[in-house]
Design a protein around this motif. Structure first.
Motif, PDB file in Angstrom:
ATOM      1  N   UNK A 197       0.176 -45.771   1.127  1.00 20.02           N
ATOM      2  CA  UNK A 197       1.158 -46.739   0.637  1.00 20.02           C
ATOM      3  C   UNK A 197       0.625 -48.165   0.660  1.00 20.02           C
ATOM      4  N   UNK A 198      -0.443 -48.402   1.434  1.00 14.89           N
ATOM      5  CA  UNK A 198      -1.070 -49.728   1.464  1.00 14.89           C
ATOM      6  C   UNK A 198      -1.401 -50.203   0.060  1.00 14.89           C
ATOM      7  N   UNK A 199      -2.063 -49.341  -0.711  1.00 18.73           N
ATOM      8  CA  UNK A 199      -2.571 -49.782  -2.009  1.00 18.73           C
ATOM      9  C   UNK A 199      -1.556 -49.674  -3.139  1.00 18.73           C
ATOM     10  N   UNK A 200      -0.325 -49.345  -2.796  1.00 20.20           N
ATOM     11  CA  UNK A 200       0.790 -49.507  -3.732  1.00 20.20           C
ATOM     12  C   UNK A 200       1.620 -50.736  -3.365  1.00 20.20           C
ATOM     13  N   UNK A 201       1.358 -51.298  -2.197  1.00 22.42           N
ATOM     14  CA  UNK A 201       2.159 -52.407  -1.681  1.00 22.42           C
ATOM     15  C   UNK A 201       1.390 -53.716  -1.616  1.00 22.42           C
ATOM     16  N   UNK A 202       0.071 -53.635  -1.453  1.00 24.11           N
ATOM     17  CA  UNK A 202      -0.776 -54.811  -1.256  1.00 24.11           C
ATOM     18  C   UNK A 202      -1.929 -54.769  -2.243  1.00 24.11           C
ATOM     19  N   UNK A 203      -2.064 -55.822  -3.046  1.00 25.59           N
ATOM     20  CA  UNK A 203      -3.209 -55.933  -3.939  1.00 25.59           C
ATOM     21  C   UNK A 203      -4.381 -56.505  -3.169  1.00 25.59           C
ATOM     22  N   UNK A 204      -5.499 -55.755  -3.082  1.00 23.09           N
ATOM     23  CA  UNK A 204      -6.654 -56.222  -2.313  1.00 23.09           C
ATOM     24  C   UNK A 204      -7.935 -55.993  -3.097  1.00 23.09           C
ATOM     25  N   UNK A 205      -8.904 -56.802  -2.763  1.00 27.18           N
ATOM     26  CA  UNK A 205     -10.150 -56.826  -3.538  1.00 27.18           C
ATOM     27  C   UNK A 205     -10.838 -55.459  -3.546  1.00 27.18           C
ATOM     28  N   UNK A 206     -11.318 -55.091  -4.707  1.00 24.77           N
ATOM     29  CA  UNK A 206     -12.102 -53.884  -4.870  1.00 24.77           C
ATOM     30  C   UNK A 206     -11.288 -52.631  -5.114  1.00 24.77           C
ATOM     31  N   UNK A 207      -9.947 -52.750  -5.106  1.00 24.27           N
ATOM     32  CA  UNK A 207      -9.063 -51.606  -5.315  1.00 24.27           C
ATOM     33  C   UNK A 207      -8.380 -51.770  -6.676  1.00 24.27           C
TER      34      UNK A 207
ATOM     35  N   UNK B   1      -2.759 -68.937   1.457  1.00 23.15           N
ATOM     36  CA  UNK B   1      -2.059 -67.680   1.171  1.00 23.15           C
ATOM     37  C   UNK B   1      -2.723 -66.452   1.774  1.00 23.15           C
ATOM     38  N   UNK B   2      -4.031 -66.512   2.012  1.00 23.01           N
ATOM     39  CA  UNK B   2      -4.743 -65.312   2.424  1.00 23.01           C
ATOM     40  C   UNK B   2      -5.321 -64.581   1.224  1.00 23.01           C
ATOM     41  N   UNK B   3      -5.877 -63.388   1.429  1.00 23.58           N
ATOM     42  CA  UNK B   3      -6.642 -62.706   0.377  1.00 23.58           C
ATOM     43  C   UNK B   3      -5.873 -61.721  -0.488  1.00 23.58           C
ATOM     44  N   UNK B   4      -4.570 -61.526  -0.210  1.00 26.46           N
ATOM     45  CA  UNK B   4      -3.836 -60.434  -0.847  1.00 26.46           C
ATOM     46  C   UNK B   4      -2.882 -60.909  -1.946  1.00 26.46           C
ATOM     47  N   UNK B   5      -2.575 -59.992  -2.863  1.00 21.72           N
ATOM     48  CA  UNK B   5      -1.596 -60.230  -3.929  1.00 21.72           C
ATOM     49  C   UNK B   5      -0.447 -59.228  -3.805  1.00 21.72           C
ATOM     50  N   UNK B   6       0.774 -59.626  -4.181  1.00 17.16           N
ATOM     51  CA  UNK B   6       1.877 -58.655  -4.195  1.00 17.16           C
ATOM     52  C   UNK B   6       1.629 -57.621  -5.289  1.00 17.16           C
ATOM     53  N   UNK B   7       2.076 -56.394  -5.064  1.00 16.58           N
ATOM     54  CA  UNK B   7       1.750 -55.323  -6.007  1.00 16.58           C
ATOM     55  C   UNK B   7       2.931 -54.417  -6.326  1.00 16.58           C
ATOM     56  N   UNK B   8       3.877 -54.319  -5.404  1.00 20.48           N
ATOM     57  CA  UNK B   8       4.930 -53.313  -5.524  1.00 20.48           C
ATOM     58  C   UNK B   8       5.748 -53.479  -6.804  1.00 20.48           C
ATOM     59  N   UNK B   9       6.076 -54.713  -7.156  1.00 21.38           N
ATOM     60  CA  UNK B   9       6.903 -54.961  -8.339  1.00 21.38           C
ATOM     61  C   UNK B   9       6.095 -55.582  -9.482  1.00 21.38           C
ATOM     62  N   UNK B  10       4.795 -55.299  -9.512  1.00 20.02           N
ATOM     63  CA  UNK B  10       3.963 -55.762 -10.621  1.00 20.02           C
ATOM     64  C   UNK B  10       4.137 -54.834 -11.826  1.00 20.02           C
ATOM     65  N   UNK B  11       3.944 -55.389 -13.008  1.00 18.77           N
ATOM     66  CA  UNK B  11       4.080 -54.565 -14.207  1.00 18.77           C
ATOM     67  C   UNK B  11       2.722 -54.005 -14.626  1.00 18.77           C
TER      68      UNK B  11
END
Length: 580
Positions: A367-377, A397-407
């Motif tokens: 569920x990490x990679x459906x919830x958090x956008x991270x480099x290389x994934x 902000x840190x290194x992560x992007x939101x991902x759960x509600x991305x289109x």
């Protein structure tokens, strides 16, 4: 001759009549052009139209801080994410994430006013029902009242857990002669319960229109309100019925969608997991019908869909990402050691996108990679997340992007709307209650009832869905994008405290970024401990944004009553919350 008036006499009579009318105030009362009065709205069509407007306020419309998504009030304050972006952009959120609330902050006033707008619209429907025309049948009346009282309960529940007790106003209050005298010394929960109990008893099990609340959504919400008051037995009774018999609007039995990510996909809106959601639609001719909740919360600038994306808000926290670390058995590290050296996720913090980087190879919950956008994934169906190029200000902000509600890339131009200033408007519904949330709250209720094994069953249902290999993020080669290891709780639960810890952590993982975390911590009584631990850890990574931030107990559980409301109505009418 006696029936005739001379020209001069006619002018005199007209003058007398004009003088007579000019002395009456009614002469000045001209109906407002383009506005309907309550008499005109009391038809079935009119009442249904106003009811739609009550639903329409769920996402705050032009007032994003009033939205039920609670990405600021529930997720940022709960440690799921930080504000992200740049310190100077929407700086009114900075004191919120630092727990330095000011009574004069615009975002707090926006939350208050947006929720009371929802209350006012609901009360208008109730007044109209009291004078409804003949075309409103008894069945219509019962259904409309059930939906309206459900929505009013929602708005008051948001006020209750946001501000504690606030002025209670229903349809019986004369808005023109004394609303300013309504004090905030009435406990809201009994009022909220009464509305939801009516809705649960009177709404149909299914509705003909997607998005309309039904009996089961009302039951789920009522049980949730019971949970906030520790009425676990009452909540359990409803959860038992809902899990066994509950149906969606289209009559399908509630359940978990096969793939975790599909619960947040526009193409899969109103699925069997959706108990109650804010509806959205793209490309209807008005961007106001799209989802405005997350238009700011996209990878910045050169992110998905090219330049013009805005604005790098809502960056998942280091602490949240670390929480997805798992043991060799695929279980979470409930002792908190996920933040310890050796367990922290490897990140590209401090690196440019051109710098070499290899993603973390350790075990993680998928569920990490459906919830958090991270480099290389892979970022949905776009490209691999490039890291710093998609982050507006990494130091803030840190290194992560939101991902759960991305289109998705596949959604562009159909389930994503390009008619506004940013491509971030979408057709993605926002779940206020989804079935995984129901199962995990039911697990809590079962623990308090002493049914620990039933609680384990519910938690394992959620984890089993997360373990579906078909839902793992894949590379183009078909290989898993990371070392996904997730397992079930196989050992019987015999200790209440350990069971509570497992359920609470599962809520953190399953529901991250969905606006629940802060409110969960407050109702569990662990906000001071958990939030200060989060701030202590996170501030070492983001000292500029969070350095020195602290949660103050018996104060920061609630927002302050907006100062402009106290100034308007008087401090003898609105009593400020403690500590402000």
């Amino acid at each position: 001759m006696r029936n005739m008036i001379s020209r001069g006499g006619a002018l005199l009579l007209a003058g007398i009549m004009l003088i007579g009318y000019s002395c009456k105030e009614s002469f000045l009362e001209v109906p407002v052009t383009g506005q309907l009065d309550e008499e005109q709205l009391a038809t079935k069509k009119g009442i249904e139209g106003v009811l739609v407007s009550v639903y329409g306020q769920l996402n705050g419309r032009s007032n994003r801080m009033a939205s039920a998504s609670n990405w600021v009030w529930g997720s940022i304050r709960g440690g799921d994410a930080n504000k992200g972006t740049d310190p100077g952009d929407f700086s009114d959120i900075n004191p919120i994430q630092r727990f330095e609330y000011l009574t004069t902050q615009g975002v707090i006033a926006d939350k208050w006013s947006g929720l009371y707008e929802g209350v006012a619209r609901a009360n208008l429907v109730m007044r109209l029902l009291g004078n409804a025309k003949e075309d409103v049948t008894a069945d219509d009346r019962k259904r409309i009242e059930g939906e309206t009282r459900f929505l009013r309960a929602h708005y008051y529940f948001e006020l209750k857990r946001g501000f504690n007790n606030t002025p209670y106003v229903d349809e019986s209050v004369d808005y023109g002669t004394g609303i300013e005298k309504v004090v905030n010394n009435v406990e809201l929960y009994p009022k909220i319960e009464a509305d939801l109990q009516f809705a649960y008893a009177n709404l149909p099990e299914t509705q003909s229109v997607a998005g309309r609340t039904n009996k089961w959504a009302a039951g789920a919400y009522l049980a949730k309100v019971y949970m906030y008051q520790k009425k676990f037995a009452d909540a359990k009774t409803i959860y038992d019925a809902l899990i066994a018999n509950g149906k969606t609007t289209n009559g399908k039995k509630y359940g978990l969608v096969a793939k975790f990510q599909d619960a947040f996909k526009a193409a899969n809106d109103n699925n069997e997991e959706s108990v109650f959601a804010i509806q959205a639609a793209a490309n209807t001719g008005s961007v106001n019908n799209a989802n405005p909740d997350f238009d700011l919360n996209w990878p910045y600038n050169t992110g998905p869909n090219g330049p013009g994306n805005c604005c790098g808000f809502f960056a998942p926290s280091f602490e949240l990402a670390n929480s997805f670390r798992t043991t060799a058995d695929g279980l979470p590290l409930l002792d908190g050691s996920y933040n310890a050296s050796g367990n922290e996720l490897k990140t590209d913090m401090g690196l440019k996108s051109k710098d070499a980087f290899t993603p973390d190879a350790g075990r993680v919950d998928p569920r990490l990679d459906h919830s958090v956008g991270r480099r290389g994934i892979p970022f949905l169906d776009w490209i691999d997340h490039p890291g710093n190029d998609w982050i507006r200000n990494q130091a803030n902000a840190g290194p992560y992007s939101p991902k759960k509600y991305a289109y998705y890339k596949a959604d562009v131009g159909s389930l994503q709307d390009n008619s506004s200033w940013t491509p971030g408007y979408t057709a993605i519904n926002v779940n206020i209650i989804r079935f995984a949330d129901v199962l995990l709250m039911a697990a809590e209720a079962e623990i308090e009832a002493g049914s620990l094994e039933k609680a384990r069953e519910y938690v394992n249902k959620v984890r089993e869905r997360a373990s579906n290999p078909a839902s793992f993020v894949k590379r183009s080669s078909g290989e898993n994008a990371a070392n996904y290891v997730i397992g079930l709780y196989k050992t019987p639960w015999t200790n209440k405290d350990e069971a509570r810890a497992a359920v609470r952590f599962e809520r953190k993982l399953e529901l991250s970024g969905e606006g629940h975390r802060f409110f969960d911590l407050v109702r569990w009584g662990t906000a001071e401990k958990d939030i200060n631990a989060y701030l202590s850890y996170e501030s070492k990574k983001l000292s500029g944004a969070l350095g020195g931030a602290k949660f103050t107990p018996n104060k920061n559980e609630y927002l302050p009553i907006p100062q402009d409301q106290i100034d308007l109505l008087g401090k003898d009418v609105l009593i400020q919350n403690p500590g402000y």
